[in-house]
Scaffold this motif. Sequence first.
Motif, mmCIF file in Angstrom:
data_model
loop_
_atom_site.group_PDB
_atom_site.id
_atom_site.type_symbol
_atom_site.label_atom_id
_atom_site.label_comp_id
_atom_site.label_asym_id
_atom_site.label_seq_id
_atom_site.Cartn_x
_atom_site.Cartn_y
_atom_site.Cartn_z
ATOM 1 N N SER A 1 -63.291 -21.318 -91.561
ATOM 2 C CA SER A 1 -62.660 -19.808 -91.650
ATOM 3 C C SER A 1 -61.576 -20.013 -91.272
ATOM 4 O O SER A 1 -60.911 -20.682 -91.591
ATOM 5 C CB SER A 1 -63.194 -19.944 -90.047
ATOM 6 N N ALA A 2 -61.137 -18.645 -91.573
ATOM 7 C CA ALA A 2 -59.458 -18.718 -91.296
ATOM 8 C C ALA A 2 -59.078 -19.579 -89.902
ATOM 9 O O ALA A 2 -58.116 -20.409 -90.459
ATOM 10 C CB ALA A 2 -59.352 -16.798 -91.223
ATOM 11 N N GLU A 3 -60.028 -19.703 -88.419
ATOM 12 C CA GLU A 3 -59.230 -20.009 -87.536
ATOM 13 C C GLU A 3 -59.177 -22.042 -87.652
ATOM 14 O O GLU A 3 -59.219 -22.805 -87.666
ATOM 15 C CB GLU A 3 -60.137 -19.539 -86.149
ATOM 16 N N HIS A 4 -60.146 -21.840 -88.695
ATOM 17 C CA HIS A 4 -60.945 -23.329 -88.938
ATOM 18 C C HIS A 4 -61.112 -23.835 -90.775
ATOM 19 O O HIS A 4 -62.264 -24.118 -91.117
ATOM 20 C CB HIS A 4 -61.935 -24.024 -88.376
ATOM 21 N N GLN A 5 -59.442 -23.685 -90.647
ATOM 22 C CA GLN A 5 -59.477 -23.683 -92.257
ATOM 23 C C GLN A 5 -59.522 -25.512 -92.679
ATOM 24 O O GLN A 5 -59.679 -26.499 -91.823
ATOM 25 C CB GLN A 5 -58.549 -23.610 -93.054
ATOM 26 N N LEU A 6 -59.860 -26.469 -93.839
ATOM 27 C CA LEU A 6 -59.597 -27.457 -95.327
ATOM 28 C C LEU A 6 -58.484 -28.078 -94.749
ATOM 29 O O LEU A 6 -57.376 -26.848 -95.141
ATOM 30 C CB LEU A 6 -60.415 -26.983 -95.833
ATOM 31 N N PRO A 7 -58.622 -28.724 -94.106
ATOM 32 C CA PRO A 7 -56.827 -30.005 -94.337
ATOM 33 C C PRO A 7 -56.564 -29.303 -95.804
ATOM 34 O O PRO A 7 -57.574 -29.476 -96.699
ATOM 35 C CB PRO A 7 -56.969 -30.983 -93.942
ATOM 36 N N ASP A 8 -55.264 -29.475 -95.698
ATOM 37 C CA ASP A 8 -54.875 -29.538 -97.742
ATOM 38 C C ASP A 8 -55.473 -30.210 -98.524
ATOM 39 O O ASP A 8 -55.591 -30.098 -99.233
ATOM 40 C CB ASP A 8 -52.839 -29.016 -96.901
ATOM 41 N N SER A 9 -55.456 -32.326 -97.428
ATOM 42 C CA SER A 9 -54.838 -33.013 -98.095
ATOM 43 C C SER A 9 -56.646 -33.348 -98.892
ATOM 44 O O SER A 9 -56.830 -33.526 -100.097
ATOM 45 C CB SER A 9 -54.884 -34.099 -97.391
ATOM 46 N N ALA A 10 -57.516 -32.409 -98.399
ATOM 47 C CA ALA A 10 -58.956 -32.110 -98.207
ATOM 48 C C ALA A 10 -58.887 -31.873 -99.816
ATOM 49 O O ALA A 10 -60.008 -31.560 -100.180
ATOM 50 C CB ALA A 10 -60.210 -32.157 -97.416
ATOM 51 N N LEU A 11 -58.344 -30.167 -99.052
ATOM 52 C CA LEU A 11 -58.841 -29.326 -100.512
ATOM 53 C C LEU A 11 -58.088 -29.639 -102.002
ATOM 54 O O LEU A 11 -58.647 -29.655 -103.151
ATOM 55 C CB LEU A 11 -58.020 -28.267 -99.958
ATOM 56 N N ARG A 12 -57.008 -30.703 -101.960
ATOM 57 C CA ARG A 12 -56.602 -30.923 -102.661
ATOM 58 C C ARG A 12 -56.980 -32.548 -103.380
ATOM 59 O O ARG A 12 -57.932 -32.811 -104.716
ATOM 60 C CB ARG A 12 -55.569 -31.529 -102.623
ATOM 61 N N ARG A 13 -57.839 -33.035 -102.545
ATOM 62 C CA ARG A 13 -59.123 -33.537 -102.967
ATOM 63 C C ARG A 13 -60.318 -33.359 -103.538
ATOM 64 O O ARG A 13 -60.728 -33.941 -104.543
ATOM 65 C CB ARG A 13 -59.477 -34.747 -102.075
ATOM 66 N N ILE A 14 -60.934 -32.284 -103.178
ATOM 67 C CA ILE A 14 -61.496 -31.833 -103.270
ATOM 68 C C ILE A 14 -62.146 -30.782 -105.157
ATOM 69 O O ILE A 14 -61.849 -31.701 -106.063
ATOM 70 C CB ILE A 14 -62.913 -30.364 -103.256
ATOM 71 N N ILE A 15 -60.646 -30.330 -105.270
ATOM 72 C CA ILE A 15 -60.395 -29.924 -106.287
ATOM 73 C C ILE A 15 -59.900 -30.820 -107.870
ATOM 74 O O ILE A 15 -60.239 -30.270 -109.151
ATOM 75 C CB ILE A 15 -58.691 -28.794 -106.256
ATOM 76 N N GLN A 16 -58.808 -31.896 -107.050
ATOM 77 C CA GLN A 16 -58.780 -32.770 -108.217
ATOM 78 C C GLN A 16 -60.179 -33.521 -108.957
ATOM 79 O O GLN A 16 -60.203 -34.039 -109.774
ATOM 80 C CB GLN A 16 -57.789 -33.865 -107.589
ATOM 81 N N SER A 17 -60.655 -33.947 -107.722
ATOM 82 C CA SER A 17 -62.285 -34.290 -108.007
ATOM 83 C C SER A 17 -63.062 -33.653 -109.169
ATOM 84 O O SER A 17 -63.921 -33.714 -109.754
ATOM 85 C CB SER A 17 -62.840 -34.812 -106.990
ATOM 86 N N ARG A 18 -63.017 -32.531 -108.982
ATOM 87 C CA ARG A 18 -63.641 -30.976 -109.372
ATOM 88 C C ARG A 18 -62.553 -31.049 -111.247
ATOM 89 O O ARG A 18 -63.651 -31.609 -112.439
ATOM 90 C CB ARG A 18 -64.159 -29.558 -109.236
ATOM 91 N N ARG A 19 -61.979 -31.709 -111.556
ATOM 92 C CA ARG A 19 -61.161 -31.525 -112.600
ATOM 93 C C ARG A 19 -60.742 -32.631 -113.622
ATOM 94 O O ARG A 19 -61.545 -32.573 -114.535
ATOM 95 C CB ARG A 19 -59.448 -31.044 -111.840
ATOM 96 N N THR A 20 -61.157 -33.541 -112.309
ATOM 97 C CA THR A 20 -62.127 -34.671 -112.799
ATOM 98 C C THR A 20 -62.933 -34.930 -113.618
ATOM 99 O O THR A 20 -62.989 -35.136 -114.580
ATOM 100 C CB THR A 20 -61.445 -35.822 -112.446
ATOM 101 N N GLU A 21 -63.797 -34.534 -113.092
ATOM 102 C CA GLU A 21 -65.106 -34.445 -113.537
ATOM 103 C C GLU A 21 -65.696 -33.701 -114.969
ATOM 104 O O GLU A 21 -65.833 -34.189 -115.711
ATOM 105 C CB GLU A 21 -65.894 -34.121 -112.762
ATOM 106 N N ILE A 22 -64.720 -32.393 -115.003
ATOM 107 C CA ILE A 22 -64.879 -31.136 -115.917
ATOM 108 C C ILE A 22 -64.565 -32.257 -116.958
ATOM 109 O O ILE A 22 -64.444 -32.254 -118.045
ATOM 110 C CB ILE A 22 -64.020 -29.888 -115.638
ATOM 111 N N ASP A 23 -63.064 -32.834 -117.106
ATOM 112 C CA ASP A 23 -62.377 -33.530 -117.909
ATOM 113 C C ASP A 23 -63.141 -34.728 -118.729
ATOM 114 O O ASP A 23 -63.704 -35.198 -119.281
ATOM 115 C CB ASP A 23 -60.601 -34.434 -117.574
ATOM 116 N N ALA A 24 -63.709 -35.444 -117.778
ATOM 117 C CA ALA A 24 -64.506 -36.833 -118.470
ATOM 118 C C ALA A 24 -65.648 -35.786 -118.911
ATOM 119 O O ALA A 24 -66.370 -36.231 -119.364
ATOM 120 C CB ALA A 24 -65.562 -37.599 -116.864
ATOM 121 N N LYS A 25 -66.643 -34.827 -118.499
ATOM 122 C CA LYS A 25 -67.713 -34.187 -119.750
ATOM 123 C C LYS A 25 -66.717 -33.550 -120.514
ATOM 124 O O LYS A 25 -68.062 -33.448 -121.185
ATOM 125 C CB LYS A 25 -68.259 -33.295 -118.549
ATOM 126 N N ALA A 26 -65.761 -33.590 -120.888
ATOM 127 C CA ALA A 26 -65.047 -32.605 -121.861
ATOM 128 C C ALA A 26 -65.440 -33.500 -122.818
ATOM 129 O O ALA A 26 -64.781 -33.639 -124.188
ATOM 130 C CB ALA A 26 -63.172 -32.184 -121.970
#
Length: 117
Positions: free
Chosen positions: A91-116
């Motif tokens: 929620s806007a009041e309970h947002q994901l911490p920057d570190s968690a958000l960055r880790r999730i996005i980087q994980s997804r990027r890594t996954e897409i790169d690996a499949k490519a």
Amino acid sequence: MGAVSAYLSTVEGDDRAALERVYVIAREIVPEAEEGTSYAMAALLYRGKGLIAALRTTKFLSLYPFSGSVVAANLDVLADFETTSGSIHFSAEHQLPDSALRRIIQSRRTEIDAKAR
């Protein structure tokens, strides 16, 4: 105006700011990401695949990394958030911490790169 920008223009207030924050961080991590749609959601695309989507639903804001594996691999930083096999609720009041958000996005990027390869 791309799909994400068009979608964000329909959201107001604190929810919009919280969703915009997700996209700003995602663009920092994956600057080559482009606005588009994935699974009928406004999303950032990387290498033609859904990288991340952040949307307002009736009850909460949701983050979609388009991968159950990415959600599962990051549950340790999501203990304070409700998750499904493919989404993370916040929620806007309970947002994901920057570190968690960055880790999730980087994980997804890594996954897409690996499949490519």
